[in-house]
Design a protein around this motif. Sequence first.
Motif, PDB file in Angstrom:
ATOM      1  N   UNK A   1      63.056  -2.670  30.694  1.00  0.00           N
ATOM      2  CA  UNK A   1      62.722  -1.938  29.515  1.00  0.00           C
ATOM      3  C   UNK A   1      62.306  -0.533  29.870  1.00  0.00           C
ATOM      4  N   UNK A   2      62.631   0.377  28.956  1.00  0.00           N
ATOM      5  CA  UNK A   2      62.263   1.783  29.166  1.00  0.00           C
ATOM      6  C   UNK A   2      60.839   2.044  28.712  1.00  0.00           C
ATOM      7  N   UNK A   3      60.348   3.098  29.232  1.00  0.00           N
ATOM      8  CA  UNK A   3      58.980   3.459  28.876  1.00  0.00           C
ATOM      9  C   UNK A   3      59.014   4.454  27.710  1.00  0.00           C
ATOM     10  N   UNK A   4      58.237   4.185  26.672  1.00  0.00           N
ATOM     11  CA  UNK A   4      58.186   5.092  25.531  1.00  0.00           C
ATOM     12  C   UNK A   4      56.860   5.837  25.541  1.00  0.00           C
ATOM     13  N   UNK A   5      56.976   7.100  25.286  1.00  0.00           N
ATOM     14  CA  UNK A   5      55.754   7.890  25.193  1.00  0.00           C
ATOM     15  C   UNK A   5      55.518   8.219  23.722  1.00  0.00           C
ATOM     16  N   UNK A   6      54.300   8.099  23.342  1.00  0.00           N
ATOM     17  CA  UNK A   6      53.953   8.379  21.958  1.00  0.00           C
ATOM     18  C   UNK A   6      53.242   9.728  21.917  1.00  0.00           C
TER      19      UNK A   6
END
Length: 101
Positions: free
Chosen positions: A1-6
Amino acid sequence: MGQTTVKPKTRTKVKLQRPPMYKVILLNDDYTPREFVVMVLKSVFRMGEEIAHRVMLTAHQKGACVIAVFTRDVAETKAKEATELGKAKGYPLFFTTEPEE
């Protein structure tokens, strides 16, 4: 899974500043008839008979009187219109403007 930045949403608030206001001032002279001054106040500044008469007397007694407060363009236009009405009749009637403090 990719890392999401908020990222937090940033909003810029637009602060509206009121336009600077200007006073319209009637300067007294000893030559313009009182009835004519009252007529100018009624026609240019939309004053009633009684208020126009009171304003005219205040200017007569104190030498000057603040008529109204408007934005710069409106104040200058009304002061010029009122002064020109006096000039057209040969009277030294004079209205001026100055910034409101």
